[in-house]
Design an enzyme around this catalytic site. Structure first.
Site, mmCIF file in Angstrom:
data_model
loop_
_atom_site.group_PDB
_atom_site.id
_atom_site.type_symbol
_atom_site.label_atom_id
_atom_site.label_comp_id
_atom_site.label_asym_id
_atom_site.label_seq_id
_atom_site.Cartn_x
_atom_site.Cartn_y
_atom_site.Cartn_z
ATOM 1 N N GLY A 93 31.912 39.803 39.746
ATOM 2 C CA GLY A 93 32.774 40.811 39.140
ATOM 3 C C GLY A 93 34.034 40.133 38.645
ATOM 4 O O GLY A 93 34.249 38.939 38.871
ATOM 5 N N TYR A 94 34.889 40.916 37.980
ATOM 6 C CA TYR A 94 36.065 40.361 37.317
ATOM 7 C C TYR A 94 37.331 41.070 37.782
ATOM 8 O O TYR A 94 37.341 42.287 37.943
ATOM 9 C CB TYR A 94 35.902 40.488 35.800
ATOM 10 C CG TYR A 94 34.756 39.616 35.331
ATOM 11 C CD1 TYR A 94 34.980 38.305 34.942
ATOM 12 C CD2 TYR A 94 33.444 40.076 35.373
ATOM 13 C CE1 TYR A 94 33.931 37.473 34.583
ATOM 14 C CE2 TYR A 94 32.387 39.254 35.025
ATOM 15 C CZ TYR A 94 32.643 37.955 34.629
ATOM 16 O OH TYR A 94 31.601 37.130 34.307
ATOM 17 N N LEU A 95 38.383 40.267 37.975
ATOM 18 C CA LEU A 95 39.672 40.835 38.366
ATOM 19 C C LEU A 95 40.527 41.161 37.149
ATOM 20 O O LEU A 95 41.597 41.737 37.278
ATOM 21 C CB LEU A 95 40.428 39.853 39.272
ATOM 22 C CG LEU A 95 39.700 39.430 40.549
ATOM 23 C CD1 LEU A 95 40.593 38.526 41.397
ATOM 24 C CD2 LEU A 95 39.269 40.643 41.373
ATOM 25 N N LEU A 143 37.282 44.916 38.662
ATOM 26 C CA LEU A 143 37.149 45.993 37.686
ATOM 27 C C LEU A 143 35.803 46.674 37.870
ATOM 28 O O LEU A 143 34.856 46.068 38.368
ATOM 29 C CB LEU A 143 37.208 45.405 36.275
ATOM 30 C CG LEU A 143 38.522 44.738 35.885
ATOM 31 C CD1 LEU A 143 38.362 43.975 34.577
ATOM 32 C CD2 LEU A 143 39.605 45.796 35.743
ATOM 33 N N ASN A 157 29.639 37.037 30.114
ATOM 34 C CA ASN A 157 29.370 37.870 31.288
ATOM 35 C C ASN A 157 30.486 38.888 31.511
ATOM 36 O O ASN A 157 30.230 40.008 31.938
ATOM 37 C CB ASN A 157 29.194 36.997 32.532
ATOM 38 C CG ASN A 157 27.795 36.397 32.649
ATOM 39 O OD1 ASN A 157 27.187 36.434 33.704
ATOM 40 N ND2 ASN A 157 27.257 35.859 31.568
#
Lengths: 162, 162
Positions: free
Chosen positions: A29-31, A81, A143
């Site tokens: 996942g992404y911050l 996110l 991604n």
């Protein structure tokens, strides 16, 4: 650490599966981030924090650090996110080059891409028979973009969903 | 790593300087982030990547990892948002508690704040004579906010500058 030079391609057919040497599940996942994307990834039994410049193309500034798996899971659950990427990464060596073949799952199921890391943007390599169209410069295949706009929604009025 | 419980106060006068045990320079910037702020800090001879939830108040989820100083500098120079924080951190022990007193420089010069880390939000501690108003819940004093809206611009129509 430093500049990462990668080229990314679509994958054709299933013949590549016979050449797989090993595979591992990935959950990431992404911050967020402005000039860089900050990614948390659990890969097999390890976890990594990765910082990669958003500037497009084959050469991107990248930094990666190992972190404890339980902390990575906490970051994914509490701070990432919306939009996670689940995939299975397969490793294939072809003519002396290592290919990473990502078979996406969940909302990105159906997408299979192959990446090769190179020493320079024009380094020559032998194309495996299963290699399709190059998508290195297509930002939709990042991604971080797939987390927000998954493959299964492409061409389905996905713009209206956000 | 885990929950960080901190309270933050303004500092009155200069008497605290006599109690300083050690000090170190800090240079830090932010990569951005939505639910968390991602900070790169060079502190003395070390460097750290820090991820802290943006949810306000005394208890915030926080993760910190040591990284090589040269990589931290590359991230600050190439990937950080505009707006850096330079400060000198002074360490003072008072009645068994460690205080971190940040003396800001550059565009935040004139601002001095003291932080104490606690085991619980209601843990008792003795107030040093130099302790002023509490600003734990004032988001303007977050370092990530000071990077964007520095102290020297407060009350000078700073809103129009962004």
């Amino acid at each position: 650490m430093g500049i990462e030079i990668e080229r990314k391609f679509l994958v054709i057919g299933e013949a590549w599966r016979d050449a797989v040497e090993r595979s591992e599940p990935m959950d990431q996942g992404y911050l967020g981030g402005e000039r860089a994307s900050v990614r948390v990834r659990i890969a097999g039994s390890g976890a990594f924090l990765n910082i990669k410049s958003k500037q497009g193309g084959a050469s991107r500034l990248e930094f990666e650090y190992a972190v404890p798996v339980d902390e990575a899971r906490d970051m994914l659950d509490a701070l990432a996110l919306p939009g996670r990427i689940a995939k299975r990464r397969h490793y294939v060596t072809h003519a002396g080059h290592l290919w990473e073949i990502d078979e996406f799952e969940g909302e990105n199921a159906g997408l299979v891409v192959a990446e090769i890391e190179l020493q320079s943007e024009d380094e020559a390599f032998e194309r495996p028979a299963w290699l399709g169209e190059e998508v290195t410069h297509d930002l939709r295949y990042y991604n971080s973009a797939l987390a927000q706009q998954p493959f299964s929604l492409w061409g389905k009025g996905a713009d209206k969903e956000s």
